[in-house]
Design an enzyme around this catalytic site. Structure first.
Site, PDB file in Angstrom:
ATOM      1  N   ALA A 124     -48.265 126.278  55.715  1.00 42.98           N
ATOM      2  CA  ALA A 124     -47.156 126.880  56.475  1.00 42.98           C
ATOM      3  C   ALA A 124     -46.064 125.768  56.778  1.00 42.98           C
ATOM      4  O   ALA A 124     -45.984 125.094  57.402  1.00 42.98           O
ATOM      5  CB  ALA A 124     -47.812 127.247  57.840  1.00 42.98           C
ATOM      6  N   GLY A 244     -47.145 123.482  43.238  1.00 39.55           N
ATOM      7  CA  GLY A 244     -47.054 124.824  43.307  1.00 39.55           C
ATOM      8  C   GLY A 244     -46.250 125.444  42.410  1.00 39.55           C
ATOM      9  O   GLY A 244     -46.391 126.763  41.977  1.00 39.55           O
ATOM     10  N   GLN A 281     -32.747 149.888  16.433  1.00 39.46           N
ATOM     11  CA  GLN A 281     -32.095 148.579  16.631  1.00 39.46           C
ATOM     12  C   GLN A 281     -32.031 148.114  17.920  1.00 39.46           C
ATOM     13  O   GLN A 281     -32.159 146.872  18.424  1.00 39.46           O
ATOM     14  CB  GLN A 281     -30.671 148.486  16.059  1.00 39.46           C
ATOM     15  CG  GLN A 281     -31.067 148.288  14.291  1.00 39.46           C
ATOM     16  CD  GLN A 281     -29.593 147.917  13.788  1.00 39.46           C
ATOM     17  OE1 GLN A 281     -28.618 147.914  14.302  1.00 39.46           O
ATOM     18  NE2 GLN A 281     -29.657 147.470  12.452  1.00 39.46           N
ATOM     19  N   GLU A 369     -41.767 129.689  46.916  1.00 47.04           N
ATOM     20  CA  GLU A 369     -41.770 128.359  46.493  1.00 47.04           C
ATOM     21  C   GLU A 369     -40.615 127.783  46.103  1.00 47.04           C
ATOM     22  O   GLU A 369     -40.383 126.972  45.084  1.00 47.04           O
ATOM     23  CB  GLU A 369     -43.117 128.180  45.669  1.00 47.04           C
ATOM     24  CG  GLU A 369     -44.358 128.509  46.099  1.00 47.04           C
ATOM     25  CD  GLU A 369     -45.505 127.928  45.657  1.00 47.04           C
ATOM     26  OE1 GLU A 369     -45.552 127.248  45.143  1.00 47.04           O
ATOM     27  OE2 GLU A 369     -46.695 128.621  45.773  1.00 47.04           O
TER      28      GLU A 369
HETATM   29  N1  COS Z   1     -41.332 114.733  46.082  1.00 48.97           N
HETATM   30  C1  COS Z   1     -41.359 113.664  47.063  1.00 48.97           C
HETATM   31  N2  COS Z   1     -40.380 113.459  47.886  1.00 48.97           N
HETATM   32  C2  COS Z   1     -39.270 114.319  47.807  1.00 48.97           C
HETATM   33  C3  COS Z   1     -39.259 115.538  47.277  1.00 48.97           C
HETATM   34  C4  COS Z   1     -40.176 115.513  46.070  1.00 48.97           C
HETATM   35  N3  COS Z   1     -40.193 116.718  45.132  1.00 48.97           N
HETATM   36  N4  COS Z   1     -38.186 116.054  47.364  1.00 48.97           N
HETATM   37  C5  COS Z   1     -37.448 115.322  48.235  1.00 48.97           C
HETATM   38  N5  COS Z   1     -38.325 114.499  48.687  1.00 48.97           N
HETATM   39  C6  COS Z   1     -37.892 113.336  49.588  1.00 48.97           C
HETATM   40  C7  COS Z   1     -36.607 112.650  49.285  1.00 48.97           C
HETATM   41  O1  COS Z   1     -36.840 111.774  48.498  1.00 48.97           O
HETATM   42  C8  COS Z   1     -36.140 112.124  50.719  1.00 48.97           C
HETATM   43  O2  COS Z   1     -36.866 110.833  51.192  1.00 48.97           O
HETATM   44  P1  COS Z   1     -36.133 109.644  51.560  1.00 48.97           P
HETATM   45  O3  COS Z   1     -35.747 110.414  52.989  1.00 48.97           O
HETATM   46  O4  COS Z   1     -37.232 108.603  51.531  1.00 48.97           O
HETATM   47  O5  COS Z   1     -34.802 109.449  51.043  1.00 48.97           O
HETATM   48  C9  COS Z   1     -36.772 113.359  51.552  1.00 48.97           C
HETATM   49  O6  COS Z   1     -37.771 113.800  50.780  1.00 48.97           O
HETATM   50  C10 COS Z   1     -35.671 114.207  51.975  1.00 48.97           C
HETATM   51  O7  COS Z   1     -35.028 114.683  50.863  1.00 48.97           O
HETATM   52  P2  COS Z   1     -33.600 115.564  50.679  1.00 48.97           P
HETATM   53  O8  COS Z   1     -32.582 114.777  51.413  1.00 48.97           O
HETATM   54  O9  COS Z   1     -33.464 115.813  49.144  1.00 48.97           O
HETATM   55  O10 COS Z   1     -34.017 116.796  51.471  1.00 48.97           O
HETATM   56  P3  COS Z   1     -33.129 118.108  51.884  1.00 48.97           P
HETATM   57  O11 COS Z   1     -33.197 118.527  53.296  1.00 48.97           O
HETATM   58  O12 COS Z   1     -31.622 117.913  51.129  1.00 48.97           O
HETATM   59  O13 COS Z   1     -33.920 119.338  51.021  1.00 48.97           O
HETATM   60  C11 COS Z   1     -34.730 120.535  49.363  1.00 48.97           C
HETATM   61  C12 COS Z   1     -34.287 119.360  49.704  1.00 48.97           C
HETATM   62  C13 COS Z   1     -33.624 121.830  49.698  1.00 48.97           C
HETATM   63  C14 COS Z   1     -34.782 120.505  47.933  1.00 48.97           C
HETATM   64  C15 COS Z   1     -35.881 121.181  49.854  1.00 48.97           C
HETATM   65  O14 COS Z   1     -35.637 121.348  51.354  1.00 48.97           O
HETATM   66  C16 COS Z   1     -36.464 122.255  49.402  1.00 48.97           C
HETATM   67  O15 COS Z   1     -37.143 122.162  48.261  1.00 48.97           O
HETATM   68  N6  COS Z   1     -36.409 123.441  49.824  1.00 48.97           N
HETATM   69  C17 COS Z   1     -37.042 124.756  49.458  1.00 48.97           C
HETATM   70  C18 COS Z   1     -38.148 124.862  50.367  1.00 48.97           C
HETATM   71  C19 COS Z   1     -39.119 125.969  49.807  1.00 48.97           C
HETATM   72  O16 COS Z   1     -39.502 125.828  48.393  1.00 48.97           O
HETATM   73  N7  COS Z   1     -39.597 126.866  50.597  1.00 48.97           N
HETATM   74  C20 COS Z   1     -40.386 127.862  50.094  1.00 48.97           C
HETATM   75  C21 COS Z   1     -41.576 127.737  50.969  1.00 48.97           C
HETATM   76  S1  COS Z   1     -43.123 127.685  50.368  1.00 48.97           S
HETATM   77  S2  COS Z   1     -43.312 129.816  49.994  1.00 48.97           S
END
Ligand code: COS
Length: 387
Positions: A124, A244, A281, A369
C-alpha cells in the site's frame, strides 16, 4: 549474460506452464466475466512454489532466482494476466522487501504465510491524491509516548489484492518535515482493530485480481512490525518497485505472447479473397512487427531479471534495466494486443475469443507500478544524472 536456462529455471517454467495451461486457461474467461478472486488456484500455486519463487526454502519459498520468477510470470500471464497480478504482488511487492529489509521474526511470520500461498499479501503506497508523486503521501504514523507502538491513520487506494489480503506492507509519514526521508514502512495485519476496506474497484481488465481502497483509523502497529528504520520507507518502496517492474514486464510479455499466438493461428485459418489473410502483405508486416516487439520485450525482461540477480549478489541498482523492460514490454503488449484485435476483425471484438481480454488486460501494464511516463522519467534521470 548467458542465454541458456538452468535446470531449475526450466523446471519452474514448465511447472508454471503446465498449471497455467491446465488449470488457469480453461477458467480465465469465466473469472474475467465474474470478477471473482481465484482463491483456490492461488492456494494451489502456493503449493507449487509459485507464490514465493525467489523466497528461500527456509521461509517456505521455492528458492529460485529472478529469471525463474520472470519465466513463471510469462507462462501464468499468457493464460491469464489477472492470476499473474496476484502472483506478482505476493512475490515481488510483498516478499522482496521483507526479505531485504525484514527482521528474522518478520520473515518467519509474514514471508512464510505469503510464499506458501496460505495467505495473500498486498503493498500500500498509492493514496487518493498521490500516485506517481508517491512521496506526497498524507498517511501518518505517530510513535506512542511509551515507544511501544505506532498509531497509524491512513487512506490508501488501488490496493491490489486489498479485498483479500491478510498482511499488507504499508507506507506512512513519520516525519512530515523530512519529505521522502520522513516515510516509514509498516507491516499491517488486516484482522486487527482499526483496519477497514472500501469498495472493490470495477476494472477494465485483470478483473479477477481484486482491488480496493483501505483505511486505517487509530491502527496500533507494534514497533517490531516496523519494516526497516524510521525514514527508510521511501527507499524501500522504490527498491521494491524496481523488482516489481520486472514482474510487470514479464506479465506484459505473457499477454503479448498469447495475443501473438492467437493471431498466428487465426491468420493461417481465416480466408479472404480466396487466400489465408496471413498471405496479405499488410498482415505480414503486422506479424513481423508483432514478433520483433515480442522478442525484444522478452530479451529486455530477461536482461532486467539478470541485472537484479547481479545486484542481489554484488550490490548496486538495476533501475534502468527494470524500467526499460517495463516501459518497452508494456507498450509492446498494448500495441501487439491492438494489432491482434485488428487482425481478428469482428472476432477480435467479441468475447467469444480471448483477444479482447488480452487487449483490456494489456492496458494496466502501462499504468501500474509506475506509468510509462514515470518509467521514462526514471530512465532519463538515471542515465543523465539530471533531475
Ligand atoms: N532505489 C533506492 N532508492 C531510491 C530509488 C530506488 N529505485 N529511487 C529513489 N530513491 C531514493 C533517492 O536516491 C532519494 O534518496 P536521498 O534522499 O537519499 O537522495 C529518495 O529516494 C528520493 O528520491 P527522488 O528525489 O528521486 O524522489 P521523487 O519524489 O522525485 O520521486 C519517482 C521519484 C517519481 C521516481 C517516484 O516517486 C516513483 O517511482 N513514482 C512512481 C510510483 C509508482 O510506481 N507508483 C505505483 C504504485 S504501486 S501500483
Amino acid at each position: 549474460m548467458n542465454f541458456d536456462l538452468t535446470e531449475e529455471q526450466q523446471m519452474i517454467q514448465s511447472a508454471a506452464r503446465d498449471f497455467a495451461q491446465n488449470e488457469i486457461a480453461p477458467v480465465a474467461a469465466d473469472f474475467d466475466q465474474s470478477g471473482e478472486f481465484p482463491l483456490s488456484n492461488i492456494q494451489k500455486m502456493g503449493e507449487l512454489g509459485l507464490m514465493g519463487i525467489e523466497v528461500p526454502e527456509a521461509y517456505g519459498g521455492a528458492g529460485l532466482d529472478t529469471i525463474g520468477y520472470a519465466l513463471a510470470m510469462i507462462e501464468i500471464c499468457a493464460a491469464d494476466a489477472a492470476h499473474g497480478t496476484i502472483v506478482s504482488v505476493n512475490n515481488s511487492l510483498f516478499c522482496n522487501g521483507l526479505l531485504k529489509y525484514g527482521t528474522e521474526e518478520q520473515k518467519q511470520k509474514y514471508v512464510r504465510a505469503i510464499a506458501t500461498g496460505e495467505e495473500i499479501g498486498a503493498y500500500a503506497l498509492t493514496e487518493p491524491q498521490s500516485g506517481s508523486d508517491a512521496a506526497a503521501m498524507r498517511s501518518r504514523a505517530t510513535l506512542s509516548e511509551d515507544g511501544s507502538h505506532y498509531v497509524i491513520n491512513a487512506k490508501k487506494s488501488w490496493i491490489t489484492s486489498g479485498p483479500v489480503a491478510k498482511y499488507i506492507v504499508l507506507f506512512a509519514v513519520t516525519d512530515p518535515d523530512a519529505g521522502a526521508r520522513g516515510i516509514t514502512a509498516f507491516m499491517i495485519d488486516t484482522t486487527k482493530a482499526g483496519f477497514s476496506r472500501g469498495k472493490t474497484e470495477p476494472k477494465l481488465g485483470i478483473r479477477a485480481s481484486a482491488t480496493c481502497e483501505i483505511e486505517l483509523e487509530g491502527y496500533q502497529c507494534p514497533v517490531e512490525d516496523r519494516l526497516g528504520e524510521e525514514g527508510q520507507g521511501f527507499k524501500i518502496a522504490m527498491s521494491v518497485l524496481d523488482a516489481g517492474r520486472i514482474g510487470i514486464a514479464a506479465q506484459a510479455v505473457g499477454i503479448a505472447r498469447a495475443a501473438y499466438e492467437a493471431t498466428l493461428e487465426y491468420v493461417r485459418e481465416r480466408k479472404a479473397f480466396g487466400q489465408p489473410i496471413g498471405s496479405f502483405q499488410m498482415t505480414q508486416a503486422k506479424i513481423a512487427d508483432m514478433k520483433t516487439k515480442l522478442d525484444a520485450a522478452q530479451l529486455l525482461t530477461m536482461r532486467a531479471a539478470w541485472a537484479k540477480m547481479q545486484a542481489d549478489k554484488n550490490g548496486g541498482r538495476f533501475g534502468v534495466e527494470a524500467s526499460t523492460a517495463k516501459l518497452f514490454a508494456s507498450e509492446s503488449a498494448m500495441w501487439i494486443a491492438h494489432q491482434a484485435v485488428q487482425i481478428h476483425g469482428g472476432m477480435g471484438y467479441s468475447k467469444e475469443m480471448p483477444v479482447e481480454r488480452y487487449f483490456r488486460d494489456a492496458k494496466i501494464t502501462e499504468i501500474y507500478e509506475g506509468t510509462s511516463e514515470i518509467q521514462r522519467m526514471v530512465i532519463s534521470r538515471l542515465e543523465t544524472g539530471l533531475r
